[in-house]
Design an enzyme around this catalytic site. Structure first.
Site, PDB file in Angstrom:
ATOM      1  N   ARG A  97      48.302  14.781   3.739  1.00 54.63           N
ATOM      2  CA  ARG A  97      47.855  13.775   4.733  1.00 54.63           C
ATOM      3  C   ARG A  97      47.484  12.478   4.027  1.00 54.63           C
ATOM      4  O   ARG A  97      47.146  12.471   2.842  1.00 54.63           O
ATOM      5  CB  ARG A  97      46.600  14.278   5.441  1.00 54.63           C
ATOM      6  CG  ARG A  97      46.849  15.448   6.349  1.00 54.63           C
ATOM      7  CD  ARG A  97      45.535  15.902   6.953  1.00 54.63           C
ATOM      8  NE  ARG A  97      44.831  14.799   7.591  1.00 54.63           N
ATOM      9  CZ  ARG A  97      43.520  14.762   7.812  1.00 54.63           C
ATOM     10  NH1 ARG A  97      42.766  15.755   7.453  1.00 54.63           N
ATOM     11  NH2 ARG A  97      42.962  13.730   8.396  1.00 54.63           N
ATOM     12  N   GLY A  98      47.497  11.385   4.763  1.00 51.22           N
ATOM     13  CA  GLY A  98      46.961  10.104   4.288  1.00 51.22           C
ATOM     14  C   GLY A  98      47.601   9.633   2.990  1.00 51.22           C
ATOM     15  O   GLY A  98      48.821   9.717   2.798  1.00 51.22           O
ATOM     16  N   ILE A  99      46.776   9.147   2.071  1.00 44.40           N
ATOM     17  CA  ILE A  99      47.285   8.647   0.785  1.00 44.40           C
ATOM     18  C   ILE A  99      48.001   9.781   0.053  1.00 44.40           C
ATOM     19  O   ILE A  99      49.045   9.573  -0.564  1.00 44.40           O
ATOM     20  CB  ILE A  99      46.122   8.073  -0.072  1.00 44.40           C
ATOM     21  CG1 ILE A  99      45.565   6.793   0.563  1.00 44.40           C
ATOM     22  CG2 ILE A  99      46.591   7.794  -1.493  1.00 44.40           C
ATOM     23  CD1 ILE A  99      44.347   6.209  -0.164  1.00 44.40           C
ATOM     24  N   ALA A 138      42.249  14.577  -3.373  1.00 48.14           N
ATOM     25  CA  ALA A 138      41.434  15.135  -2.288  1.00 48.14           C
ATOM     26  C   ALA A 138      40.041  14.519  -2.288  1.00 48.14           C
ATOM     27  O   ALA A 138      39.399  14.420  -3.327  1.00 48.14           O
ATOM     28  CB  ALA A 138      41.323  16.653  -2.457  1.00 48.14           C
ATOM     29  N   GLN A 188      28.812   0.636  -2.058  1.00 48.17           N
ATOM     30  CA  GLN A 188      29.008   0.323  -0.630  1.00 48.17           C
ATOM     31  C   GLN A 188      27.798   0.811   0.145  1.00 48.17           C
ATOM     32  O   GLN A 188      27.345   1.952  -0.065  1.00 48.17           O
ATOM     33  CB  GLN A 188      30.293   0.994  -0.111  1.00 48.17           C
ATOM     34  CG  GLN A 188      30.496   0.962   1.399  1.00 48.17           C
ATOM     35  CD  GLN A 188      30.594  -0.445   1.962  1.00 48.17           C
ATOM     36  OE1 GLN A 188      31.104  -1.358   1.338  1.00 48.17           O
ATOM     37  NE2 GLN A 188      30.066  -0.630   3.163  1.00 48.17           N
ATOM     38  N   TYR A 195      29.321   8.944  -2.069  1.00 47.58           N
ATOM     39  CA  TYR A 195      30.744   8.667  -2.327  1.00 47.58           C
ATOM     40  C   TYR A 195      30.903   7.703  -3.511  1.00 47.58           C
ATOM     41  O   TYR A 195      31.744   7.903  -4.392  1.00 47.58           O
ATOM     42  CB  TYR A 195      31.344   8.073  -1.047  1.00 47.58           C
ATOM     43  CG  TYR A 195      32.832   7.861  -1.049  1.00 47.58           C
ATOM     44  CD1 TYR A 195      33.700   8.880  -0.658  1.00 47.58           C
ATOM     45  CD2 TYR A 195      33.377   6.634  -1.410  1.00 47.58           C
ATOM     46  CE1 TYR A 195      35.076   8.662  -0.628  1.00 47.58           C
ATOM     47  CE2 TYR A 195      34.750   6.410  -1.387  1.00 47.58           C
ATOM     48  CZ  TYR A 195      35.592   7.432  -0.984  1.00 47.58           C
ATOM     49  OH  TYR A 195      36.950   7.224  -0.955  1.00 47.58           O
ATOM     50  N   PRO A 233      41.742   2.533  -5.057  1.00 45.82           N
ATOM     51  CA  PRO A 233      42.215   1.885  -3.832  1.00 45.82           C
ATOM     52  C   PRO A 233      41.085   1.110  -3.160  1.00 45.82           C
ATOM     53  O   PRO A 233      39.913   1.490  -3.247  1.00 45.82           O
ATOM     54  CB  PRO A 233      42.633   3.062  -2.935  1.00 45.82           C
ATOM     55  CG  PRO A 233      42.686   4.265  -3.820  1.00 45.82           C
ATOM     56  CD  PRO A 233      41.700   3.999  -4.916  1.00 45.82           C
TER      57      PRO A 233
HETATM   58  N1  CAA Z   1      24.621  -4.657   3.766  1.00 45.56           N
HETATM   59  C1  CAA Z   1      23.335  -4.842   4.163  1.00 45.56           C
HETATM   60  N2  CAA Z   1      22.839  -4.366   5.305  1.00 45.56           N
HETATM   61  C2  CAA Z   1      23.657  -3.658   6.094  1.00 45.56           C
HETATM   62  C3  CAA Z   1      25.001  -3.418   5.745  1.00 45.56           C
HETATM   63  C4  CAA Z   1      25.472  -3.968   4.539  1.00 45.56           C
HETATM   64  N3  CAA Z   1      26.743  -3.796   4.146  1.00 45.56           N
HETATM   65  N4  CAA Z   1      25.562  -2.687   6.713  1.00 45.56           N
HETATM   66  C5  CAA Z   1      24.604  -2.471   7.643  1.00 45.56           C
HETATM   67  N5  CAA Z   1      23.459  -3.067   7.261  1.00 45.56           N
HETATM   68  C6  CAA Z   1      22.201  -3.085   7.974  1.00 45.56           C
HETATM   69  C7  CAA Z   1      22.451  -3.423   9.428  1.00 45.56           C
HETATM   70  O1  CAA Z   1      22.505  -4.833   9.604  1.00 45.56           O
HETATM   71  C8  CAA Z   1      21.258  -2.782  10.096  1.00 45.56           C
HETATM   72  O2  CAA Z   1      20.145  -3.603   9.900  1.00 45.56           O
HETATM   73  P1  CAA Z   1      19.011  -3.692  11.058  1.00 45.56           P
HETATM   74  O3  CAA Z   1      18.551  -2.275  11.294  1.00 45.56           O
HETATM   75  O4  CAA Z   1      17.995  -4.581  10.445  1.00 45.56           O
HETATM   76  O5  CAA Z   1      19.731  -4.275  12.239  1.00 45.56           O
HETATM   77  C9  CAA Z   1      21.025  -1.524   9.274  1.00 45.56           C
HETATM   78  O6  CAA Z   1      21.650  -1.781   7.987  1.00 45.56           O
HETATM   79  C10 CAA Z   1      21.620  -0.289   9.886  1.00 45.56           C
HETATM   80  O7  CAA Z   1      23.041  -0.516  10.008  1.00 45.56           O
HETATM   81  P2  CAA Z   1      23.939   0.433  10.854  1.00 45.56           P
HETATM   82  O8  CAA Z   1      23.645   0.223  12.302  1.00 45.56           O
HETATM   83  O9  CAA Z   1      25.383   0.283  10.438  1.00 45.56           O
HETATM   84  O10 CAA Z   1      23.345   1.842  10.400  1.00 45.56           O
HETATM   85  P3  CAA Z   1      23.820   3.256  10.788  1.00 45.56           P
HETATM   86  O11 CAA Z   1      22.811   4.197  10.218  1.00 45.56           O
HETATM   87  O12 CAA Z   1      24.188   3.379  12.204  1.00 45.56           O
HETATM   88  O13 CAA Z   1      25.183   3.407   9.989  1.00 45.56           O
HETATM   89  C11 CAA Z   1      26.582   3.565   8.153  1.00 45.56           C
HETATM   90  C12 CAA Z   1      25.194   3.306   8.609  1.00 45.56           C
HETATM   91  C13 CAA Z   1      27.049   4.964   8.602  1.00 45.56           C
HETATM   92  C14 CAA Z   1      26.562   3.555   6.652  1.00 45.56           C
HETATM   93  C15 CAA Z   1      27.564   2.538   8.715  1.00 45.56           C
HETATM   94  O14 CAA Z   1      27.079   1.239   8.415  1.00 45.56           O
HETATM   95  C16 CAA Z   1      28.926   2.671   8.115  1.00 45.56           C
HETATM   96  O15 CAA Z   1      29.711   3.551   8.475  1.00 45.56           O
HETATM   97  N6  CAA Z   1      29.290   1.791   7.173  1.00 45.56           N
HETATM   98  C17 CAA Z   1      30.597   1.840   6.523  1.00 45.56           C
HETATM   99  C18 CAA Z   1      30.535   2.553   5.238  1.00 45.56           C
HETATM  100  C19 CAA Z   1      31.885   2.441   4.608  1.00 45.56           C
HETATM  101  O16 CAA Z   1      32.402   1.372   4.313  1.00 45.56           O
HETATM  102  N7  CAA Z   1      32.526   3.565   4.372  1.00 45.56           N
HETATM  103  C20 CAA Z   1      33.819   3.557   3.801  1.00 45.56           C
HETATM  104  C21 CAA Z   1      34.584   4.722   4.319  1.00 45.56           C
HETATM  105  S1  CAA Z   1      36.293   4.626   3.843  1.00 45.56           S
HETATM  106  C22 CAA Z   1      36.253   4.990   2.216  1.00 45.56           C
HETATM  107  O17 CAA Z   1      35.259   5.317   1.650  1.00 45.56           O
HETATM  108  C23 CAA Z   1      37.573   4.891   1.505  1.00 45.56           C
HETATM  109  C24 CAA Z   1      37.465   4.041   0.323  1.00 45.56           C
HETATM  110  O18 CAA Z   1      37.498   4.557  -0.798  1.00 45.56           O
HETATM  111  C25 CAA Z   1      37.399   2.583   0.470  1.00 45.56           C
END
Ligand code: CAA
Length: 240
Positions: free
Chosen positions: A12-14, A83, A141, A147, A177
């Site tokens: 799947r995926g990458i 994976a 991140q 992660y 990536p």
């Molecule tokens: N920097 C600073 N503050 C941040 C921020 C950031 N990047 N992102 C969110 N915040 C802050 C928000 O502004 C919020 O502040 P307030 O409460 O003051 O309003 C607070 O943090 C809470 O934010 P969320 O509502 O987003 O919090 P949550 O608990 O609902 O969700 C989270 C948190 C699950 C981490 C969600 O932000 C998220 O999914 N983020 C993405 C994470 C990500 O990029 N994952 C990558 C997956 S893909 C991958 O990993 C493949 C790869 O190799 C690239």
């Protein structure tokens, strides 16, 4: 005789794109998978690539799985440690299980697969190991201490094992990536993803195939002088 490759998470995926790219070049590919039997069966029917189910985070299962592949398909020359899982959440919300599962599978999987295959590569004097890291292991991140730590660990693991393989015909490299158009990235909340994509200089998500091409090069005969390196494929998102 054709080289034999195992791609973990390879149906799947990458991982799917990597399996197909290696197959195109005449490599005998085996795709390991951890979960969905129906999707794996459909993948084999579509591609002719054999799938083997085991949990890469389980040390014994890796040893047994790789031994089975060696007996049924042939000695393993190439391993792509692809994976991986996410269990995103801020530290306050992250459980110990969220931490441990990601470390066990994403980083532990690389150790387990190397333990299962490196000795054979040494005996035959040739091997390629490519570990899929992440931009988030390089840059961190928000919401990913598990992660980011595991992926950062992969980059260290790569450089260390590369030193052990260098005099033995084995190269060990990583690809980092950026955000690629896969189910894993699709699970990021849309409003969060929108902000991430806005910061990618190339202006879009990457395609799985764009990672697979990098893997193909690192697995090739031509890449014998490339070891201990990290190839960043991220649309310019992290230019240092
Ligand atoms: N920097 C600073 N503050 C941040 C921020 C950031 N990047 N992102 C969110 N915040 C802050 C928000 O502004 C919020 O502040 P307030 O409460 O003051 O309003 C607070 O943090 C809470 O934010 P969320 O509502 O987003 O919090 P949550 O608990 O609902 O969700 C989270 C948190 C699950 C981490 C969600 O932000 C998220 O999914 N983020 C993405 C994470 C990500 O990029 N994952 C990558 C997956 S893909 C991958 O990993 C493949 C790869 O190799 C690239």
């Amino acid at each position: 005789m054709a080289r034999v490759a195992i791609v973990t998470g390879g149906s799947r995926g990458i991982g799917e794109a990597i399996s197909l790219k290696l197959q195109e070049q005449g490599v005998t590919v085996v795709a390991n998978y951890g979960g969905n039997d129906d999707k794996a069966r459909a993948f084999t029917e579509r591609t002719g690539i054999k799938t083997y189910k085991w949990d890469v985070g389980d040390h014994e299962a890796c040893l047994e799985g790789c031994a089975r592949v060696a007996a049924e398909v042939g000695p393993v020359d190439i391993v792509v440690n692809n994976a991986g899982i996410t269990r995103d959440g801020t530290l306050a919300r992250m459980s110990y299980d969220d931490w441990h599962d990601v470390m066990r599978i994403n980083l532990g999987g690389c150790f387990n697969m190397a333990k299962a295959t490196f000795g054979g590569m040494v005996e035959r004097g040739w091997g390629r190991i490519v570990n899929i890291g992440s931009i988030n292991g390089q840059a961190g991140q928000y919401g990913q201490v598990n992660y980011a730590a595991a992926k950062s660990g992969i980059h260290g693991f790569t450089k260390a094992l590369a030193q052990e393989g260098a005099g033995k015909g084995i190269t060990v490299n990583a690809i980092a990536p950026g955000y690629i158009d896969t189910d894993m990235v699709a699970a990021v909340p849309p409003q969060v993803l929108e902000k991430i994509v806005a910061k990618i200089p190339v202006g879009r998500l990457g395609q799985a195939d764009e990672i697979a091409r990098g893997v193909l090069f690192l697995c090739s005969e031509d890449a014998g002088f490339v070891t201990g390196s990290t190839m960043s494929i991220n649309g310019g998102q992290h230019m240092y």
